[in-house]
Design a protein around this motif. Sequence first.
Motif, PDB file in Angstrom:
ATOM      1  N   SER A 250       0.830  -1.209   0.000  1.00  5.04           N
ATOM      2  CA  SER A 250       0.000   0.000   0.000  1.00  5.04           C
ATOM      3  C   SER A 250       0.862   1.255   0.000  1.00  5.04           C
ATOM      4  O   SER A 250       0.526   2.249  -0.651  1.00  5.04           O
ATOM      5  CB  SER A 250      -0.979   0.000   1.173  1.00  5.04           C
ATOM      6  N   LEU A 251       1.991   1.233   0.693  1.00 10.93           N
ATOM      7  CA  LEU A 251       2.888   2.392   0.710  1.00 10.93           C
ATOM      8  C   LEU A 251       3.490   2.639  -0.670  1.00 10.93           C
ATOM      9  O   LEU A 251       3.571   3.782  -1.124  1.00 10.93           O
ATOM     10  CB  LEU A 251       3.993   2.201   1.749  1.00 10.93           C
TER      11      LEU A 251
ATOM     12  N   TYR B 119       0.895   4.177  -2.766  1.00  7.23           N
ATOM     13  CA  TYR B 119       0.736   5.585  -2.399  1.00  7.23           C
ATOM     14  C   TYR B 119       1.828   6.448  -3.029  1.00  7.23           C
ATOM     15  O   TYR B 119       1.546   7.508  -3.595  1.00  7.23           O
ATOM     16  CB  TYR B 119       0.750   5.738  -0.872  1.00  7.23           C
TER      17      TYR B 119
ATOM     18  N   PHE C  88      -3.919  10.369  -0.686  1.00  8.88           N
ATOM     19  CA  PHE C  88      -4.116  10.501   0.746  1.00  8.88           C
ATOM     20  C   PHE C  88      -3.289  11.677   1.256  1.00  8.88           C
ATOM     21  O   PHE C  88      -2.167  11.855   0.815  1.00  8.88           O
ATOM     22  CB  PHE C  88      -3.680   9.197   1.434  1.00  8.88           C
ATOM     23  N   PRO C  89      -3.769  12.518   2.095  1.00  9.88           N
ATOM     24  CA  PRO C  89      -4.955  12.486   2.938  1.00  9.88           C
ATOM     25  C   PRO C  89      -6.191  13.112   2.305  1.00  9.88           C
ATOM     26  O   PRO C  89      -7.222  13.240   2.957  1.00  9.88           O
ATOM     27  CB  PRO C  89      -4.537  13.275   4.170  1.00  9.88           C
TER      28      PRO C  89
ATOM     29  N   ASP D 108      -8.573   8.392  -0.482  1.00  9.67           N
ATOM     30  CA  ASP D 108      -8.459   7.193   0.350  1.00  9.67           C
ATOM     31  C   ASP D 108      -7.043   6.639   0.310  1.00  9.67           C
ATOM     32  O   ASP D 108      -6.328   6.790  -0.678  1.00  9.67           O
ATOM     33  CB  ASP D 108      -9.422   6.108  -0.131  1.00  9.67           C
ATOM     34  N   TRP D 109      -6.640   5.985   1.416  1.00  7.70           N
ATOM     35  CA  TRP D 109      -5.359   5.273   1.441  1.00  7.70           C
ATOM     36  C   TRP D 109      -5.495   4.081   0.512  1.00  7.70           C
ATOM     37  O   TRP D 109      -6.536   3.407   0.504  1.00  7.70           O
ATOM     38  CB  TRP D 109      -5.028   4.824   2.860  1.00  7.70           C
TER      39      TRP D 109
END
Length: 117
Positions: A62-63, A66, A83-84, A87-88
């Motif tokens: 997920s990172l 992102y 994000f923010p 959504d993450w």
Amino acid sequence: MSEDLKQNLSRSSIWMRLLYMLLFTIFYSLAEVVLVAVVTFQFLITLFTGTPNGRLLKFGKSLSTYVYQVLRYLTFNSEARPFPFGDWPESSLSHKKSSRMANAEESWTTKPKPSDD
């Protein structure tokens, strides 16, 4: 000065984009530090236990997604703010893996055969 340039300079949306880009540049720098920590910690866990940590795999996925979203926004390839403001990213590990990826993962997670020395 041309009329188009004057019009572009007076658009508030482009200046807001600049502010968001500066903010996401800071977020990207922070994400890099966290990513280095995740990579280091995951390597150490794999070194000592022989298998990667599932939670770190999920968070790392997920990172990295992102970071990809941030870079797409910063390079004007996306108008969606990560994000923010959004959504993450999801990090489901149930995606279909290519056979090449599965073989690479298997080579790291299987224990070596003892030698006959």
